[in-house]
Design a protein around this motif. Structure first.
Motif, PDB file in Angstrom:
ATOM      1  N   ASN A 419      48.137  49.875  53.486  1.00  0.00           N
ATOM      2  CA  ASN A 419      47.791  49.137  52.329  1.00  0.00           C
ATOM      3  C   ASN A 419      46.793  47.953  52.669  1.00  0.00           C
ATOM      4  O   ASN A 419      46.989  47.556  53.906  1.00  0.00           O
ATOM      5  CB  ASN A 419      48.911  48.790  51.520  1.00  0.00           C
ATOM      6  CG  ASN A 419      49.822  49.792  50.785  1.00  0.00           C
ATOM      7  OD1 ASN A 419      49.294  50.690  50.214  1.00  0.00           O
ATOM      8  ND2 ASN A 419      50.962  49.716  51.044  1.00  0.00           N
ATOM      9  N   ARG A 421      45.930  44.304  50.834  1.00  0.00           N
ATOM     10  CA  ARG A 421      46.436  43.532  49.731  1.00  0.00           C
ATOM     11  C   ARG A 421      45.310  42.374  49.602  1.00  0.00           C
ATOM     12  O   ARG A 421      45.076  41.688  50.401  1.00  0.00           O
ATOM     13  CB  ARG A 421      47.829  42.773  49.934  1.00  0.00           C
ATOM     14  CG  ARG A 421      48.964  43.695  50.072  1.00  0.00           C
ATOM     15  CD  ARG A 421      50.223  43.167  50.375  1.00  0.00           C
ATOM     16  NE  ARG A 421      51.297  43.909  50.463  1.00  0.00           N
ATOM     17  CZ  ARG A 421      51.928  44.602  49.462  1.00  0.00           C
ATOM     18  NH1 ARG A 421      51.558  44.441  48.220  1.00  0.00           N
ATOM     19  NH2 ARG A 421      52.991  45.823  49.960  1.00  0.00           N
ATOM     20  N   PRO A 492      40.129  43.656  42.261  1.00  0.00           N
ATOM     21  CA  PRO A 492      41.130  44.540  43.113  1.00  0.00           C
ATOM     22  C   PRO A 492      41.934  45.029  42.128  1.00  0.00           C
ATOM     23  O   PRO A 492      42.384  46.179  42.257  1.00  0.00           O
ATOM     24  CB  PRO A 492      41.808  43.476  43.604  1.00  0.00           C
ATOM     25  CG  PRO A 492      41.198  42.146  44.116  1.00  0.00           C
ATOM     26  CD  PRO A 492      39.991  41.921  42.831  1.00  0.00           C
ATOM     27  N   ALA A 493      42.152  44.337  41.021  1.00  0.00           N
ATOM     28  CA  ALA A 493      42.811  45.069  39.763  1.00  0.00           C
ATOM     29  C   ALA A 493      42.415  46.623  39.446  1.00  0.00           C
ATOM     30  O   ALA A 493      42.917  47.340  38.938  1.00  0.00           O
ATOM     31  CB  ALA A 493      42.891  44.047  38.694  1.00  0.00           C
ATOM     32  N   ASN A 496      43.234  48.888  41.871  1.00  0.00           N
ATOM     33  CA  ASN A 496      44.423  48.913  42.465  1.00  0.00           C
ATOM     34  C   ASN A 496      44.881  50.444  42.445  1.00  0.00           C
ATOM     35  O   ASN A 496      44.692  51.192  41.426  1.00  0.00           O
ATOM     36  CB  ASN A 496      45.441  48.201  41.474  1.00  0.00           C
ATOM     37  CG  ASN A 496      46.721  48.034  41.850  1.00  0.00           C
ATOM     38  OD1 ASN A 496      46.866  47.579  42.991  1.00  0.00           O
ATOM     39  ND2 ASN A 496      47.676  48.482  41.131  1.00  0.00           N
ATOM     40  N   VAL A 549      44.209  50.162  48.032  1.00  0.00           N
ATOM     41  CA  VAL A 549      44.027  48.712  47.677  1.00  0.00           C
ATOM     42  C   VAL A 549      45.200  48.474  46.650  1.00  0.00           C
ATOM     43  O   VAL A 549      45.769  48.957  45.848  1.00  0.00           O
ATOM     44  CB  VAL A 549      42.607  48.449  46.528  1.00  0.00           C
ATOM     45  CG1 VAL A 549      42.675  47.283  46.099  1.00  0.00           C
ATOM     46  CG2 VAL A 549      41.615  48.872  47.463  1.00  0.00           C
ATOM     47  N   VAL A 550      45.821  47.018  47.010  1.00  0.00           N
ATOM     48  CA  VAL A 550      46.984  46.606  46.379  1.00  0.00           C
ATOM     49  C   VAL A 550      46.370  45.232  45.811  1.00  0.00           C
ATOM     50  O   VAL A 550      46.198  44.280  46.557  1.00  0.00           O
ATOM     51  CB  VAL A 550      48.172  46.626  47.109  1.00  0.00           C
ATOM     52  CG1 VAL A 550      49.355  45.593  46.421  1.00  0.00           C
ATOM     53  CG2 VAL A 550      48.689  48.079  47.729  1.00  0.00           C
ATOM     54  N   ALA A 551      46.386  45.230  44.509  1.00  0.00           N
ATOM     55  CA  ALA A 551      45.829  43.882  43.913  1.00  0.00           C
ATOM     56  C   ALA A 551      46.841  43.100  43.987  1.00  0.00           C
ATOM     57  O   ALA A 551      47.796  43.062  43.794  1.00  0.00           O
ATOM     58  CB  ALA A 551      45.374  43.979  42.507  1.00  0.00           C
ATOM     59  N   GLN A 552      46.692  41.691  44.062  1.00  0.00           N
ATOM     60  CA  GLN A 552      47.439  40.536  44.194  1.00  0.00           C
ATOM     61  C   GLN A 552      47.288  39.538  43.197  1.00  0.00           C
ATOM     62  O   GLN A 552      46.125  39.394  42.570  1.00  0.00           O
ATOM     63  CB  GLN A 552      47.352  39.698  45.679  1.00  0.00           C
ATOM     64  CG  GLN A 552      47.577  40.704  46.787  1.00  0.00           C
ATOM     65  CD  GLN A 552      49.028  41.170  46.976  1.00  0.00           C
ATOM     66  OE1 GLN A 552      49.820  40.166  47.145  1.00  0.00           O
ATOM     67  NE2 GLN A 552      48.979  42.329  46.632  1.00  0.00           N
TER      68      GLN A 552
END
Length: 552
Positions: A419, A421, A492-493, A496, A549-552
């Motif tokens: 992943n 982030r 990023p969202a 995601n 991709v992991v949206a923060q």
């Protein structure tokens, strides 16, 4: 005159001054000793006097750290189904760098001279183990899931074993749709849910193929003509024109799915003749006369007429026919009634048959380079007779170059994070590793190109070339090359859960960069360019999913 004292050349007054100075000096020393509480003979223990020595600074050598003794990793690799040892399995050990060994005839291995620390182990079955599957320690299918192995100073970490599972196999035969003859040099590409990958081998001279080392899953196969110029229209199983419409092959690990066959439609380069109710004879060039002009290659062209048998009816039903744009459409059955005629006189061109077709049988010509001399191509719907009009032989396809001794291999892509982030606009630096091998019979220079393809949403980068270099390797040597990658997404969202994709190629000679520009490493043009000077084009490309991709 009074005499001066001996030894006093400057007279008595000077002598008195010197003595006074000496006396004053003695009194000063005595006063200092008194202040220190010491006697002239040193400290007096009776008075409790002690002098602490002042340490004298000395040069101190800086100790060089001693490197900890190296450790090692050892184990045995066996077949899961039989328990028999497997030789020739590559054991790739990755810590701060990657090294490796091969298993011996007893399936054993040991890698020494390893610095203390943690390592990941990859058991690479490659092509040397039949249908057995590669895996990571401990029976894992990815590097991210692999159990780490700890190496201690001066010790052997033993028992790092593997039992490799038997993979599945897809096999079949590829033939010419019109003649039924086997077709060689057809490459097999697979789509198993992660995009098109391959090629995974090619058909031999008998038209047969087998793809081994497959895991349980759903597969689609593309049959791709590897000869240049191409001889056949590419297609997907089962006689489909693209990935979306291809039949899915459900495969269970350890099983073989045979009979996955293909009938490929030939591409021919023949002179055009307008279809009429009566057969138009194919002209034969008269010595000294003009050379017939080749037909345009933009559209399908009719097949040349054939010398018939006495009163015969032939039926030909192609499974599918492409239009000039490459789209297949169903066609009607062609029925021809032929009437025999006497053989033509020498030097004349005489119609040899009267044909009343409902649909003119056709071959297909998708912009192949036309020849200067017209040739006839059999359509498979004519019956030979003892008397026939002499025609030229069909053109022979140009064989695929086979430069013996040249083989660049892209072994694998590793070290890819699971992943990444990301905050909006944030840049996260990471790296991957690629392993390139020179399987040529001599030293060679290899071009190495790596593309990272971004998710389709989120405005993510990179989306193109991240590494472009060359390496020179001795025969049989391999090397690991780090690939730095900076990941970023403006949103990023929106991305995601989507993954990057890493694609790498090994270009023998490093001379195909123009055909393999950024973003085109999986194109047909790039594949053809890589294959034209590499005796094994099935192993010069690799791809794998990059981080998600992991949206923060």
């Amino acid at each position: 005159m009074p005499q001066r004292p001996m030894g006093d050349p400057k007279g008595g007054r000077a002598m008195s001054a010197r003595r006074l100075f000496s006396a004053a000096a003695a009194l000063a020393v005595a006063a200092l000793l008194a202040a220190l509480g010491l006697t002239a003979n040193g400290p007096d223990p009776a008075l409790g006097q002690v002098v602490t020595p002042t340490p004298i600074p000395t040069a101190t050598a800086t100790a060089t750290p001693t490197q900890a003794p190296a450790g090692s990793i050892s184990g045995t690799v066996r077949a899961e189904d039989t328990g028999q040892p497997l030789s020739g399995i590559g054991v790739e050990i990755t810590g701060t760098y990657t090294t490796g060994v091969f298993t011996d005839q007893f399936g054993r291995y040991q890698e020494t001279d390893l610095a203390p620390g943690q390592y990941t182990i990859f058991f690479n079955a490659g092509c040397c183990s039949g249908s057995y599957l590669s895996e990571w320690y401990n029976n894992r299918t990815s590097e991210a899931a692999a159990d780490p192995v700890t190496v201690n100073s001066g010790a052997d970490t033993a028992g790092i074993d593997a039992s490799l599972a038997l993979g599945g196999t897809i096999s079949g035969t590829v033939r010419d749709e019109l003649t039924g003859n086997p077709v060689s040099d057809i490459f097999l590409y697979l789509d198993y849910g992660a995009g098109l990958a391959g090629p995974f081998g090619n058909t031999d001279t008998s038209g047969t193929y087998a793809i081994h080392q497959l895991r349980t899953g759903d597969y689609k196969i593309e049959f791709f003509d590897g000869a240049r110029p191409a001889r056949y229209l590419n297609e997907w199983y089962n006689n489909k024109i693209d990935d979306a419409s291809a039949d899915v092959i459900h495969l269970t690990q350890g099983a073989e799915m045979s009979g996955i066959n293909a009938l490929l439609t030939p591409l021919c380069s023949t002179p055009s003749a307008s279809p009429t109710s009566s057969a138009t004879p194919t002209p034969t060039a008269t010595p000294g006369g003009p050379t017939p002009t080749p037909a345009s290659c933009a559209t399908p062209v009719p097949c040349p007429s054939c010398t018939p048998t006495a009163t015969a009816t032939a039926t030909h039903t192609p499974s599918a026919m492409p239009t000039s744009g490459g789209t297949r459409t169903a066609t009607a059955t062609a029925t021809s009634t032929r009437t025999a005629t006497p053989p033509p006189s020498p030097g004349t061109v005489t119609p040899t048959a009267t044909v009343t077709p409902s649909v003119t049988p056709t071959c297909f010509n998708f912009c192949q380079t036309p020849t200067t001399t017209p040739t006839a191509t059999a359509c498979g719907n004519c019956t030979a007779t003892p008397t026939r009009t002499p025609t030229a032989s069909p053109p022979s396809p140009t064989p695929t170059p086979n430069p013996a001794g040249h083989d660049a291999r892209m072994t694998r892509i590793s070290g890819v994070a699971k992943n990444v982030r990301l905050l909006p606009g944030e840049v996260v630096s990471d790296s991957a590793n690629i392993v390139v091998a020179n399987e040529s019979t001599h030293e060679d220079t290899i071009g190495v190109y790596v593309d990272v393809m971004a998710p389709a949403a989120g405005g993510c980068t990179p989306n193109g070339r991240v590494l472009q270099t060359t390496v020179t390797l001795a025969a049989g040597a391999k090397t690991t090359i780090p690939v730095p990658v900076n990941y970023s997404c403006s949103d990023p969202a929106a991305a995601n859960g989507l993954s990057y994709t890493l694609i790498a190629v090994a270009d023998h000679g490093g001379d195909d960069l123009a055909a393999c520009p950024p973003g085109a490493l999986q194109s047909v043009a790039c594949f053809n360019a890589l294959a034209d000077d590499d005796q094994d084009p099935a192993d010069n490309r690799a791809s794998r999913n990059g981080p998600k991709v992991v949206a923060q």
